[in-house]
Scaffold this motif. Structure first.
Motif, PDB file in Angstrom:
ATOM      1  N   ILE B 115       0.863  -1.183   0.000  1.00  0.00           N
ATOM      2  CA  ILE B 115       0.000   0.000   0.000  1.00  0.00           C
ATOM      3  C   ILE B 115       0.893   1.224   0.000  1.00  0.00           C
ATOM      4  O   ILE B 115       1.788   1.333   0.845  1.00  0.00           O
ATOM      5  N   GLY B 116       0.654   2.138  -0.932  1.00  0.00           N
ATOM      6  CA  GLY B 116       1.434   3.370  -0.992  1.00  0.00           C
ATOM      7  C   GLY B 116       0.835   4.446  -0.110  1.00  0.00           C
ATOM      8  O   GLY B 116      -0.389   4.546   0.011  1.00  0.00           O
ATOM      9  N   ALA B 117       1.699   5.228   0.506  1.00  0.00           N
ATOM     10  CA  ALA B 117       1.239   6.361   1.329  1.00  0.00           C
ATOM     11  C   ALA B 117       0.379   7.281   0.469  1.00  0.00           C
ATOM     12  O   ALA B 117       0.678   7.483  -0.717  1.00  0.00           O
ATOM     13  N   PRO B 118      -0.682   7.849   1.039  1.00  0.00           N
ATOM     14  CA  PRO B 118      -1.542   8.730   0.234  1.00  0.00           C
ATOM     15  C   PRO B 118      -0.826   9.985  -0.230  1.00  0.00           C
ATOM     16  O   PRO B 118      -1.256  10.634  -1.166  1.00  0.00           O
ATOM     17  N   SER B 140      -2.167   0.484  -4.619  1.00  0.00           N
ATOM     18  CA  SER B 140      -1.994  -0.823  -3.977  1.00  0.00           C
ATOM     19  C   SER B 140      -1.633  -1.832  -5.047  1.00  0.00           C
ATOM     20  O   SER B 140      -2.051  -1.709  -6.198  1.00  0.00           O
ATOM     21  N   GLU B 151       9.779   3.720   3.395  1.00  0.00           N
ATOM     22  CA  GLU B 151       9.192   4.982   3.870  1.00  0.00           C
ATOM     23  C   GLU B 151       7.823   5.196   3.235  1.00  0.00           C
ATOM     24  O   GLU B 151       6.879   5.633   3.877  1.00  0.00           O
ATOM     25  N   CYS B 153       5.936   2.824   1.433  1.00  0.00           N
ATOM     26  CA  CYS B 153       5.077   1.654   1.201  1.00  0.00           C
ATOM     27  C   CYS B 153       4.935   0.783   2.433  1.00  0.00           C
ATOM     28  O   CYS B 153       5.926   0.414   3.057  1.00  0.00           O
ATOM     29  N   LEU B 154       3.694   0.443   2.700  1.00  0.00           N
ATOM     30  CA  LEU B 154       3.390  -0.545   3.731  1.00  0.00           C
ATOM     31  C   LEU B 154       3.309  -1.907   3.042  1.00  0.00           C
ATOM     32  O   LEU B 154       2.607  -2.046   2.035  1.00  0.00           O
TER      33      LEU B 154
END
Lengths: 263, 263
Positions: B115-118, B140, B151, B153-154
């Motif tokens: 998941i990429g940071a918004p 995503s 930093e 990406c989750l």
């Protein structure tokens, strides 16, 4: 001198955030009434909220609102009134108890990552999420407890290696952390003093701590505690609040009622 | 009659998609040259691609381009030329082999949800992803194999209960499924006929099948095979292609070279 320190402690805790009188009443009734059938007399309620800086007029308005919204029942009992939670108010109170009084979360509880289809509206994505879900991005969220995939949502068990800072920030924004920090500091101050000998001061202090804890805690679900580390501000506040609630033990309603009838 | 059927089969397979001559040459060299040091003579290459409908002029252009791009080396050998993969061409070919010739994926390989940071741009999110990642939404994606959170990406292990249709569609759009279906049908037709006795026809058929399989297969990573069911179009095509490649076995380069010198 002790009395002054005490009221300072109560004021410091109460000053941790905005006070809504109807919400304080729900805190008081939810804490003191341990069965659905228990009543709390008007004079006891009046005296307790009075120690928290709420006058009788504000209390009357709050009770009116709570009756109108179906949370509280009032009956006449001699010259005074008595109040109790409705079935609905009781059910909601029971549901919230584990979040408020629990020692934290069950580490075995699962967290799920939910991704919304790119074709659905953001508002429809949010409508699919259960209470307590924490949004990470407009179409991704974390939820605690079981959730199954739907037409619109992909659900996957959440098992991250590490949490990037933006994820921690999404779960617990700085303002939320600061509020927990302020409450923890105030409760830490309470714990650094001797416990008040006097019953009403002790109860008022307990209810002040409990009220702000409840106010903050009910803003989010279990995700934060399951995902964030044990030293995040909310977890630290919980540990201090639990110490305070143990030390400032819950009084029997009967004891309070008996005490107020004395001169 | 058998000869006509055969060329029909080759033409049907070759007609499964657009043909880029340089890419066919890479398919041929990658399949036939089993060591980095092996050379394939110009006449053999010419005859093989000729059976796939490619004329000598187009082959010359393709070889020029492949030399210029550092994929192929050509040397003079008597009156003819011989070709070989460069070190770079060899390395890329080796890396692709498991995807193309493998029996599928290792079920133990992990898939991760990213998941990429918004706050990051979509293009920066995509730049964080490894080759073969499959986008689900603008921020995503699913990736096969290990990926660590960054930093931006989750990263969480992907463990869904079920796949909503939009996820299957994101991994394998209808057009991709249709292409695999068309190849599977053509290869099924090849398999329903007797294997050609004649060496060059057999090799041409093998290379036609392999080329389109390779073209389709290199468009995506292992995520599709790890996440989609065993009966999705790409998995069905793989099973048929593997049967065909086993039946139309790879010839020795030496055998081909010897055969072409005969009248």
């Amino acid at each position: 001198m002790q009395h002054v320190d005490l009221q300072d402690d109560i004021d410091t805790v109460i000053g941790c955030g905005p006070i809504k009188v109807w919400s304080v009443v729900v805190t008081v009734l939810g804490d003191l009434l341990q069965t659905e059938e228990t009543w709390l007399s008007g004079p006891v309620l009046d005296r307790l909220v009075g120690r928290l800086g709420i006058n009788n007029q504000a209390l009357r308005v709050a009770l009116h609102r709570l009756r109108r919204d179906g949370w509280v029942v009032t009956k006449k009992r001699g010259r005074a009134a008595a109040h109790r939670l409705t079935a609905r108010g009781w059910t909601a109170t029971e549901a919230a108890r584990p979040h408020i009084y629990g020692a934290g979360v069950n580490g075995a509880d699962a967290v799920f990552l939910v991704i919304g289809a790119p074709t659905i509206a953001q508002i429809d994505f949010e409508a699919e999420l259960p209470d307590g879900a924490a949004l990470l991005t407009p179409r991704s969220a974390l939820v605690a407890g079981a959730m199954r995939s739907t037409e619109a949502c992909l659900v996957s068990r959440f098992a991250p290696d590490v949490l990037p800072p933006w994820v921690s920030d999404a779960l617990a924004p700085q303002v939320m952390r600061a509020e927990y920090d302020e409450l923890a500091a105030a409760v830490g101050r309470v714990l650094s003093h001797a416990s008040p000998d006097e019953l009403w001061s002790r109860v008022a202090l307990r209810l002040a701590v409990l009220h702000h804890w409840r106010r903050l805690r009910l803003r989010h679900g279990a995700v934060q505690e399951l995902v964030l580390s044990a030293d995040w501000e909310g977890a630290r506040a919980r540990r201090l609040v639990q110490q305070a609630l143990t030390r400032l033990e819950r009084p029997d309603v009967a004891t309070l009622e008996a005490t107020i009838r004395e001169p």
